[in-house]
Scaffold this active site. Structure first.
Site: not given
Length: 543
Positions: A16, A147, A190, A378, A514, A516
């Site tokens: 997130g 990488i 961590t 759409c 669109h 949204e």
């Protein structure tokens, strides 16, 4: 001078970073600062425009027509800044630009290398994307240790050194897992993630620790001790029941104060009242509706991220809990319309390709004939026109040339020519590349007064974002209109159909654009708000 907050992720992906970054940006904006955000993606595709929705999720379209990562949708939903093509770039885009310069001879015969040529181009794009913002949040895609991310991490290491500690800081998201058998959270992942960062010359200034359980003070103190991060800058971010709580959670732990003090910024305190109102409306609805969303990428709902959020926003603005029933259009082809029974409205979103299209057309027919509120977006508009042509005009072979190039009634066809937002004419043919060749970005749309869509917007002219290469065939439009389909929206030059409405129906709207992409939790969107109102009316009628 712009201050930079570089955001990285460790241990696992999908922590997130985008939500956390956008939430911090929202708090800084609430303090009166001008904030922008950038997303750097390490894949070699030039942009996500041709990537499978099953692999990448949604392609978010910016106002200026860039096809970008879905995180830019989060950015625009959390802050007021409009994203542009400068706010997202990929490894592929960087290499493409550098190689083009090499072919032109711009490097005067130098050997082109990752350092300095690729890293210099990355830094140039970061600075350009930041513009004149007070603070620029720069999110690096992927996970530390990959990488693919190394050139980006080296570039931000250099940029951080060049601008100095007073103008740059590093925020690292990491996972603090809860081990049920031990009954405790573990900090070792961590510690190792930060160790990986430090091995390439990057010391985090802030750690945002993600967990599905509370992280106690002793664990945070331990993390601070082993990572050389101030204890007040070790932020616990537990899973929340709505992402719109995150700004408040980060603010309550003083993250924005830490950032402002570190950068020496003079600004107001944070006013998060708008976010508090959003959370209150989200968690305390007064009504409830069920809406069927009939799509073809239901195995990965991130393919419809902005749309799902827009429906949530419409619920917030109507104080209504919106239950989305996700239905794969192929299931309708196999099992019939029983899957649609009992819903208060039907939503058919965009998509590409033949698979599942007949199921979408069946869903449109069900909505039209049973007077169920319908919103098509759409492809959802194109299948609405196809369904009307087949079942009202009797053109049983009606189709789009995308699905049947030999259709006797191609009611939807490839757009071969149109004007872009600047008035320049663009042309396309069947032989054109797939990448970057659609009608993209914000375009004017003229609405017909007295139509449902005009009632929603309350305007004669609107601006909405597009992403399509097929449109209603103007050659067959007179017969379609004569049969009763209402053309309630057209492109700014009047050449293309933008919105259609079905006759003798309480609420049936289908648009080529669109909407949204411009819906936000604080402001909602008029078209989705009108759709949810129609669903609520339908629900109350059945009660």
């Amino acid at each position: 001078m712009t201050r930079y907050i570089f955001v990285t992720g460790g241990v696992v992906s999908s922590l997130g970073k985008g939500i956390a970054s956008a939430s911090l940006a929202a708090i800084l904006e609430a303090r009166g600062l001008k904030v922008t955000m950038l997303k750097l993606d390490p894949y070699i595709n030039v942009d996500p425009g041709t990537m499978s929705p099953f692999q990448h999720g949604e392609v978010f379209v910016t106002h200026d027509g860039a096809e970008t990562d879905l995180d830019l949708g989060h950015y625009e939903r959390f802050i007021r800044t409009t994203m542009t093509q400068n706010n997202n770039f990929t490894t592929g885009r960087v290499y493409e630009h550098v190689l083009r310069k090499e072919r032109r001879g711009d490097y005067l015969g130098a050997t082109i290398q990752v350092i300095p040529h690729i890293t210099d181009e990355i830094k140039r794009r970061i600075i350009k994307g930041a513009g004149d913002a007070d603070v620029a949040m720069v999110e690096i895609g992927g996970t530390v240790g990959d990488i693919e991310s190394q050139p980006f991490l080296e570039a931000i290491r250099q940029l951080r050194f060049e601008v100095g500690a007073k103008r740059a800081m590093l925020m690292h998201l990491t996972l603090v897992p809860y081990i049920a058998t031990a009954g405790e959270t573990k900090t070792k992942p961590t510690q190792h993630s930060v160790k990986e960062l430090r091995s390439i010359g990057l010391q985090p200034d802030v750690l945002v620790c993600r967990s599905d359980h509370p992280i106690d003070i002793s664990s945070r103190r331990k993390i601070a001790q082993f990572t050389n991060v101030e204890e007040r800058a070790v932020i616990a971010l537990e899973d929340a029941d709505t992402i719109y709580k995150i700004p408040g959670i980060l603010h309550s732990q003083g993250l924005d104060d830490f950032v402002v003090e570190r950068f020496g910024l003079q600004c107001n305190g944070a006013d998060l009242s708008e976010w508090e109102a959003v959370v209150d409306a989200k968690l305390n609805p007064e009504h409830e509706v069920t809406i069927a969303m009939v799509g073809k990428y239901m195995e990965l709902l991130d393919a419809y991220k902005s749309l799902i959020e827009a429906m949530s926003h419409a619920g917030i603005s109507n104080r209504t809990k919106v239950n989305l029933r996700y239905i794969d259009s192929e299931d309708i082809e196999n099992q019939g319309t029983a899957l649609l029974e009992g819903v208060d409205a039907i939503l058919v979103p965009g998509g590409f390709g033949l698979r599942g299209v007949e199921g979408k057309i069946t869903a449109v027919q069900y909505a039209r004939e049973n007077k169920v509120p319908y919103l098509g977006i759409c492809l959802g508009m194109q299948v609405a026109v196809i369904e009307f042509a087949r079942n009202v005009l009797g053109w049983k072979d009606a189709n789009s040339t995308e699905f049947d190039s030999k259709s006797g009634h191609p009611v939807v066809g490839l757009i071969t020519e149109w004007e872009d937002a600047t008035g320049a004419v663009e042309t396309r043919t069947e032989a054109s590349d797939l990448g970057g060749t659609m009608r993209l970005g914000a375009q004017d749309c003229l609405l017909e007064q007295g139509s449902l869509v005009h009632d929603c917007y309350g305007k004669d002219v609107i601006v909405e974002r597009h992403r399509h290469r097929y449109e209603v065939n103007n050659n067959l439009l007179p017969q379609i209109k004569e049969a009763g389909l209402k053309i309630s929206g057209r492109s700014g030059d009047g050449a293309l159909v933008e919105v259609v409405e079905a006759p003798d129906h309480p609420w049936f709207v289908a648009c080529q654009f669109h909407p949204e992409f411009t819906s936000t939790p604080r402001d909602g969107h008029p078209l989705f708000s009108g759709f949810v109102k129609a669903a609520l009316t339908q629900h109350q009628k059945k009660a």
